[in-house]
Design a protein around this motif. Structure first.
Motif, PDB file in Angstrom:
ATOM      1  N   ARG A 140       0.852  -1.189   0.000  1.00 23.93           N
ATOM      2  CA  ARG A 140       0.000   0.000   0.000  1.00 23.93           C
ATOM      3  C   ARG A 140       0.888   1.238   0.000  1.00 23.93           C
ATOM      4  NH1 ARG A 140      -3.610   0.522   4.628  1.00 23.93           N
ATOM      5  NH2 ARG A 140      -2.171  -0.710   5.875  1.00 23.93           N
ATOM      6  N   LEU A 141       0.553   2.226  -0.839  1.00 23.75           N
ATOM      7  CA  LEU A 141       1.388   3.430  -0.949  1.00 23.75           C
ATOM      8  C   LEU A 141       0.949   4.491   0.057  1.00 23.75           C
ATOM      9  CD1 LEU A 141       1.441   3.678  -4.850  1.00 23.75           C
ATOM     10  CD2 LEU A 141       3.233   2.758  -3.354  1.00 23.75           C
ATOM     11  N   GLU A 142       1.843   5.448   0.278  1.00 23.45           N
ATOM     12  CA  GLU A 142       1.503   6.612   1.107  1.00 23.45           C
ATOM     13  C   GLU A 142       0.373   7.390   0.429  1.00 23.45           C
ATOM     14  OE1 GLU A 142       2.916   8.066   3.845  1.00 23.45           O
ATOM     15  OE2 GLU A 142       4.691   6.802   4.170  1.00 23.45           O
ATOM     16  N   ARG A 143      -0.546   7.868   1.221  1.00 26.63           N
ATOM     17  CA  ARG A 143      -1.602   8.704   0.643  1.00 26.63           C
ATOM     18  C   ARG A 143      -1.050  10.068   0.248  1.00 26.63           C
ATOM     19  NH1 ARG A 143      -7.137   8.345   3.865  1.00 26.63           N
ATOM     20  NH2 ARG A 143      -6.957  10.568   3.449  1.00 26.63           N
ATOM     21  N   ALA A 144      -1.658  10.662  -0.773  1.00 30.53           N
ATOM     22  CA  ALA A 144      -1.183  11.947  -1.275  1.00 30.53           C
ATOM     23  C   ALA A 144      -1.265  13.029  -0.191  1.00 30.53           C
ATOM     24  CB  ALA A 144      -1.996  12.355  -2.500  1.00 30.53           C
ATOM     25  N   ASP A 145      -2.258  12.930   0.703  1.00 32.43           N
ATOM     26  CA  ASP A 145      -2.409  13.969   1.731  1.00 32.43           C
ATOM     27  C   ASP A 145      -1.524  13.710   2.957  1.00 32.43           C
ATOM     28  OD1 ASP A 145      -3.635  11.871   2.987  1.00 32.43           O
ATOM     29  OD2 ASP A 145      -5.660  12.702   2.921  1.00 32.43           O
ATOM     30  N   GLY A 146      -0.682  12.677   2.865  1.00 27.16           N
ATOM     31  CA  GLY A 146       0.245  12.410   3.961  1.00 27.16           C
ATOM     32  C   GLY A 146      -0.390  11.761   5.186  1.00 27.16           C
ATOM     33  N   LYS A 147      -1.696  11.454   5.110  1.00 30.59           N
ATOM     34  CA  LYS A 147      -2.375  10.884   6.281  1.00 30.59           C
ATOM     35  C   LYS A 147      -2.365   9.360   6.217  1.00 30.59           C
ATOM     36  CE  LYS A 147      -5.421  14.791   7.175  1.00 30.59           C
ATOM     37  NZ  LYS A 147      -6.749  15.346   6.879  1.00 30.59           N
ATOM     38  N   GLY A 148      -1.190   8.788   6.362  1.00 32.18           N
ATOM     39  CA  GLY A 148      -1.107   7.325   6.410  1.00 32.18           C
ATOM     40  C   GLY A 148      -1.077   6.669   5.039  1.00 32.18           C
ATOM     41  N   GLU A 161      -2.670   4.290   1.777  1.00 35.56           N
ATOM     42  CA  GLU A 161      -3.880   4.011   1.015  1.00 35.56           C
ATOM     43  C   GLU A 161      -4.538   2.753   1.579  1.00 35.56           C
ATOM     44  OE1 GLU A 161      -5.263   5.643  -1.324  1.00 35.56           O
ATOM     45  OE2 GLU A 161      -3.741   7.005  -2.127  1.00 35.56           O
ATOM     46  N   ALA A 162      -5.859   2.654   1.412  1.00 34.35           N
ATOM     47  CA  ALA A 162      -6.555   1.468   1.929  1.00 34.35           C
ATOM     48  C   ALA A 162      -6.242   0.234   1.090  1.00 34.35           C
ATOM     49  CB  ALA A 162      -8.059   1.728   1.950  1.00 34.35           C
ATOM     50  N   GLN A 163      -5.914   0.458  -0.177  1.00 29.46           N
ATOM     51  CA  GLN A 163      -5.729  -0.688  -1.076  1.00 29.46           C
ATOM     52  C   GLN A 163      -4.463  -0.575  -1.908  1.00 29.46           C
ATOM     53  OE1 GLN A 163      -9.449  -0.594  -3.252  1.00 29.46           O
ATOM     54  NE2 GLN A 163     -10.387  -1.985  -1.763  1.00 29.46           N
ATOM     55  N   ILE A 164      -4.008  -1.719  -2.380  1.00 29.65           N
ATOM     56  CA  ILE A 164      -2.965  -1.755  -3.409  1.00 29.65           C
ATOM     57  C   ILE A 164      -3.677  -1.442  -4.727  1.00 29.65           C
ATOM     58  CG2 ILE A 164      -1.387  -3.266  -4.665  1.00 29.65           C
ATOM     59  CD1 ILE A 164      -0.985  -4.798  -2.000  1.00 29.65           C
ATOM     60  N   LYS A 165      -3.100  -0.509  -5.488  1.00 30.57           N
ATOM     61  CA  LYS A 165      -3.801  -0.026  -6.683  1.00 30.57           C
ATOM     62  C   LYS A 165      -3.556  -0.918  -7.891  1.00 30.57           C
ATOM     63  CE  LYS A 165      -5.316   3.860  -4.928  1.00 30.57           C
ATOM     64  NZ  LYS A 165      -5.028   5.258  -4.788  1.00 30.57           N
TER      65      LYS A 165
END
Ligand code: ZN
Length: 347
Positions: free
Chosen positions: A84-92, A94-98
């Motif tokens: 799972r990648l870092e979210r763009a907003d820096g808040k932890g 992503e919920a899923q692997i894209k």
């Protein structure tokens, strides 16, 4: 670290080591088991064995060459890690692997390997692939190309598509023994033996979870939390519980630990009812309280509470529920339950 240094998973890794030394590796493995018991360590250990410049006679990586070092740093060009990648907003995270990550992987695998040899794909939290992402991966998993090996890592393998599972050789990782976890936590976390033992009990066989607990502030509130949530006169505390629900609802990171504390507490009460000695309890410093409570709450009610905790936790952590609302509901149930229990005894 090389496979031989992964501790506490002898039976899980025995078959894998044998396959490695006989050059009979399956092309795709699923490392399944709870959090923090060595699945990722073993996954990257296997990657080292496969990408080592001069493997040992038993097939394990040397642990020191350029290949092994680059795998350990996750910098080897023929090692592909999906997570799972870092979210763009820096808040932890992503919920899923894209699905794009899978497509990029497929593009990379379409070329020759950099070092002209093997390639290893490690997929962490494989259950974080939704069905379309998993389906996109399926074709690669079916026809991986020569010398390409997959390790899927999952603490929730039941959430993987059956078609993915059926293409992998499953390696089952078990919770680690409590004494072993205590020993490791004392060393890794520089903890006093008593605290390491408490954490090991709470960690449910997972060193990773034990370390996370050691760092969390929640542990400092352990006794207060248990007393608040399991109060025979709970009604008086409903205001405090509502405050707690509010706090936990805001800080979701602490929720799993909160559920863990209550779960282990109610399990302790069951152990007391079953006549087990105090040193078998997770919260054995609270043994006196546990013994007092164990005679007040019938086994069925404890069982009910554990189920309630599990369903509330599942609903909240899967994002299906407003945490604050669900926690308040849980607390009201616990309090009602306590009153019903007392009324039942009074009758
Ligand atoms: Zn090496």
């Amino acid at each position: 670290m090389p496979l031989r240094d992964v501790e506490g998973q002898y039976s899980a890794l025995e078959g894998l080591k044998r396959a490695l030394s006989h050059h009979r590796l399956h092309h795709a493995y699923l490392f399944a088991g709870p959090h923090g018991v060595g699945k990722a360590l073993a996954g990257f250990g296997l990657a080292q064995a496969l990408l080592c410049d001069g493997p040992r006679a038993d097939g394990d990586g040397c642990g020191a060459c350029k290949g092994c070092t680059r795998v350990a740093e996750r910098q080897h060009p023929d090692l592909h890690v999906l997570e799972r990648l870092e979210r763009a907003d820096g808040k932890g995270l992503e919920a899923q692997i894209k699905i794009d990550q899978v497509r990029q992987l497929q593009k990379a695998l379409a070329y020759k390997s950099f070092e002209g040899g093997r390639r290893v794909v490690v997929i962490e939290e494989a259950e974080a692939m939704n069905p379309s992402t998993a389906n996109a991966l399926l074709k690669t998993l079916e026809e991986p190309g020569e010398e390409t090996f997959f390790v899927l890592i999952s603490h929730a393998a039941h959430r993987l598509l059956p078609t993915i599972i059926s293409r992998c050789q499953r390696v089952r990782f078990s919770p680690l023994p409590r004494e072993f976890v205590a020993e490791k936590l004392a060393a890794l976390g520089e903890l006093a033996p008593a605290q390491a033992e408490l954490l090991a009990g709470l960690a449910e066989g997972s060193i990773g979870k034990g370390l996370a607990l050691a760092e969390s502030g929640l542990l400092a509130d352990r006794v207060a939390l248990i007393e608040a949530a399991d109060d025979p006169d709970g009604l008086q505390r409903i205001g405090a519980l509502s405050e707690l629900a509010d706090k936990l609802g805001r800080d979701k990171g602490e929720l799993p630990l909160f559920f863990l504390l209550l779960r282990t507490w109610y399990r302790d009460l069951m152990l007391v009812q079953a006549g087990l000695p105090d040193d078998r309890l997770v919260h054995h410093d609270l043994a006196a309280r546990a013994r007092a409570r164990a005679v007040q709450i019938p086994f069925d009610a404890l069982d009910h509470r554990l189920k309630l905790l599990a369903s509330t936790e599942r609903d909240i952590l899967q994002g299906n529920a407003n945490p604050r609302l669900f926690l308040e509901r849980l607390f009201v149930h616990l309090v009602d339950d306590a009153r019903a229990g007392r009324a039942g005894r009074a009758a």
